[in-house]
Write an enzyme that holds these catalytic residues in place. Structure first.
Site, PDB file in Angstrom:
ATOM      1  N   ASP A  19      -4.653  -2.675 -13.243  1.00 33.74           N
ATOM      2  CA  ASP A  19      -4.535  -2.618 -14.895  1.00 33.74           C
ATOM      3  C   ASP A  19      -2.682  -3.329 -13.826  1.00 33.74           C
ATOM      4  O   ASP A  19      -1.994  -2.851 -13.598  1.00 33.74           O
ATOM      5  CB  ASP A  19      -4.031  -2.027 -15.265  1.00 33.74           C
ATOM      6  N   SER A  20      -1.948  -3.317 -16.095  1.00 34.25           N
ATOM      7  CA  SER A  20      -0.817  -4.247 -15.970  1.00 34.25           C
ATOM      8  C   SER A  20      -0.295  -2.636 -16.435  1.00 34.25           C
ATOM      9  O   SER A  20       1.023  -2.848 -15.329  1.00 34.25           O
ATOM     10  CB  SER A  20      -0.845  -4.454 -17.814  1.00 34.25           C
ATOM     11  N   CYS A  82      -7.571  -3.833 -17.138  1.00 30.21           N
ATOM     12  CA  CYS A  82      -7.136  -4.286 -18.017  1.00 30.21           C
ATOM     13  C   CYS A  82      -7.432  -5.302 -18.774  1.00 30.21           C
ATOM     14  O   CYS A  82      -8.178  -6.576 -18.096  1.00 30.21           O
ATOM     15  CB  CYS A  82      -5.481  -4.842 -17.428  1.00 30.21           C
ATOM     16  N   ASN A  83      -7.717  -5.133 -20.616  1.00 27.65           N
ATOM     17  CA  ASN A  83      -8.518  -6.506 -21.094  1.00 27.65           C
ATOM     18  C   ASN A  83      -8.207  -7.995 -21.075  1.00 27.65           C
ATOM     19  O   ASN A  83      -8.003  -8.438 -20.930  1.00 27.65           O
ATOM     20  CB  ASN A  83      -8.527  -5.647 -22.562  1.00 27.65           C
ATOM     21  N   THR A  84      -6.245  -7.604 -21.159  1.00 26.94           N
ATOM     22  CA  THR A  84      -6.165  -9.148 -21.085  1.00 26.94           C
ATOM     23  C   THR A  84      -6.092  -9.794 -19.870  1.00 26.94           C
ATOM     24  O   THR A  84      -6.157 -10.805 -19.588  1.00 26.94           O
ATOM     25  CB  THR A  84      -4.339  -8.754 -21.584  1.00 26.94           C
ATOM     26  N   GLU A 161       1.420   5.863 -25.531  1.00 31.07           N
ATOM     27  CA  GLU A 161       2.705   5.795 -24.632  1.00 31.07           C
ATOM     28  C   GLU A 161       3.690   6.977 -24.937  1.00 31.07           C
ATOM     29  O   GLU A 161       3.956   7.702 -24.079  1.00 31.07           O
ATOM     30  CB  GLU A 161       3.032   4.497 -23.583  1.00 31.07           C
ATOM     31  N   CYS A 193      -9.070  -2.861 -25.542  1.00 32.90           N
ATOM     32  CA  CYS A 193      -7.527  -2.770 -25.619  1.00 32.90           C
ATOM     33  C   CYS A 193      -7.836  -0.975 -24.060  1.00 32.90           C
ATOM     34  O   CYS A 193      -8.138   0.163 -24.213  1.00 32.90           O
ATOM     35  CB  CYS A 193      -6.703  -2.048 -25.917  1.00 32.90           C
ATOM     36  N   THR A 194      -6.633  -1.154 -22.618  1.00 31.58           N
ATOM     37  CA  THR A 194      -7.006   0.323 -22.331  1.00 31.58           C
ATOM     38  C   THR A 194      -6.612   1.353 -22.665  1.00 31.58           C
ATOM     39  O   THR A 194      -6.982   2.382 -22.609  1.00 31.58           O
ATOM     40  CB  THR A 194      -6.303   0.379 -21.175  1.00 31.58           C
ATOM     41  N   HIS A 195      -5.747   1.391 -23.570  1.00 31.76           N
ATOM     42  CA  HIS A 195      -5.319   2.126 -24.644  1.00 31.76           C
ATOM     43  C   HIS A 195      -5.698   3.081 -25.312  1.00 31.76           C
ATOM     44  O   HIS A 195      -5.604   3.779 -25.763  1.00 31.76           O
ATOM     45  CB  HIS A 195      -3.683   1.718 -25.098  1.00 31.76           C
TER      46      HIS A 195
HETATM   47  N1  DGL Z   1      -3.642  -3.456 -20.134  1.00 32.14           N
HETATM   48  C1  DGL Z   1      -3.359  -3.620 -21.203  1.00 32.14           C
HETATM   49  C2  DGL Z   1      -5.044  -4.398 -21.960  1.00 32.14           C
HETATM   50  O1  DGL Z   1      -5.695  -3.539 -21.893  1.00 32.14           O
HETATM   51  C3  DGL Z   1      -2.541  -3.274 -22.815  1.00 32.14           C
HETATM   52  C4  DGL Z   1      -1.436  -2.868 -21.996  1.00 32.14           C
HETATM   53  C5  DGL Z   1      -0.450  -4.133 -22.047  1.00 32.14           C
HETATM   54  O2  DGL Z   1      -0.246  -5.318 -22.946  1.00 32.14           O
HETATM   55  O3  DGL Z   1      -0.259  -4.416 -20.822  1.00 32.14           O
HETATM   56  O4  DGL Z   1      -4.818  -5.208 -22.353  1.00 32.14           O
END
Ligand code: DGL
Length: 279
Positions: A19-20, A82-84, A161, A193-195
């Site tokens: 993940d990011s 991570c979705n991105t 966060e 998105c993960t969050h």
């Molecule tokens: N992990 C990212 C996602 O799921 C969200 C946090 C980021 O922007 O790095 O897209």
């Protein structure tokens, strides 16, 4: 064509999660619940997060570098939490690394397409994920007649966060982001998105009970279980406690603080590592 870095399949080998940053622990948590006998090695690229504001090519390059690092642990499969990164990096990762690689977009889309009776689906995610069009593309391939409406919700990541979950500011931000989607009478909403699973209650309260909330974290862990079973890679030996080892690319303090909140338990070992450029 680049040669693939193949590894010997082994049931005892760990599963890599990338993940990011810290949000992918929502996915790690779901995987630990679904597959309690597995060993997870999680890499959060905290030094370069957020990914959701960056260009697709940059995200793909970062992802390749991080997964290249994870490969030294002889991981038997990789989940791109991570979705991105799932939106931009899967082709580059699959071309380079010869292990099963799962992103979160396909499993989330499959679940939403299967469960949406009126064919009208909302997707929320980072600016980069929404800009990629990856969810609408996946959904339309699965169900060609489907209507998809998207909305970037960039403020959700910092709110989570900061620990501002059941907070009036977060409720107001969610109301502003979601009102157009609700006006489209969506019947499912994908948390892209993960969050966002952390904000599930807030989002569900605003959307109302008619909108089904689809959490990619849950769906990807089910798909991972199926993929490992098909390839006879499931760890069958019972484990007395769950095993999650975390690696980060920046100092671990914030990761530990936010991560423990996400997991709802102690994080165990978190180590700072240096990922190298890959040419
Ligand atoms: N992990 C990212 C996602 O799921 C969200 C946090 C980021 O922007 O790095 O897209």
């Amino acid at each position: 064509m680049r040669s693939k870095l193949a590894i010997k399949p082994a049931t005892a080998a760990p599963i890599g999660i990338f993940d990011s940053g810290v949000g992918g622990l929502t996915v790690a948590k779901a995987i630990l619940k679904q597959l309690p006998n597995e060993r997870l090695i999680y890499l959060g690229d905290t030094a370069r997060a957020p990914y959701g504001t960056k260009a697709g090519k940059t995200v793909a390059r970062f992802a390749v570098e991080c997964v290249n690092y994870l490969m030294q642990y002889k991981i038997k499969a990789l989940v791109v939490a991570c979705n991105t990164a799932s939106a931009y990096a899967l082709p580059a990762l699959r071309e380079r690394f010869g292990i099963p690689i799962l992103g979160v977009i396909q499993p989330g889309s499959k679940r939403a397409a299967a469960e949406t009776p009126n064919g009208s689906i909302g997707v929320i995610g980072t600016s980069a994920t929404i800009h990629s069009g990856a969810y609408p593309k996946a959904l339309r391939q699965l169900a060609p007649g489907i209507q998809v409406f998207t909305q970037a919700c960039p403020l959700f990541v910092p709110l989570v966060e900061e620990g501002w979950i059941d907070n009036p500011v977060t409720h107001e931000v969610a109301r502003i982001y979601l009102h157009e989607l609700i006006a489209k009478r969506i019947s499912s909403l994908i948390l892209g998105c993960t969050h966002y699973p952390i904000l599930k209650n807030v989002i569900a309260a605003i959307c109302g009970s008619e909108v089904k909330i689809v959490d990619s974290a849950e769906t990807v862990s089910q798909e991972l279980s199926e993929v490992l079973a098909q390839r006879r890679l499931l760890q069958t030996k019972k484990r007395s406690h769950s095993s999650l080892q975390c690696l980060v690319t920046d100092i671990p303090d914030a990761f530990i603080r936010v991560g423990q909140r996400i997991l709802g338990s102690e994080l165990g070992s978190v180590r700072k590592v240096r990922v190298m450029e890959v040419t």
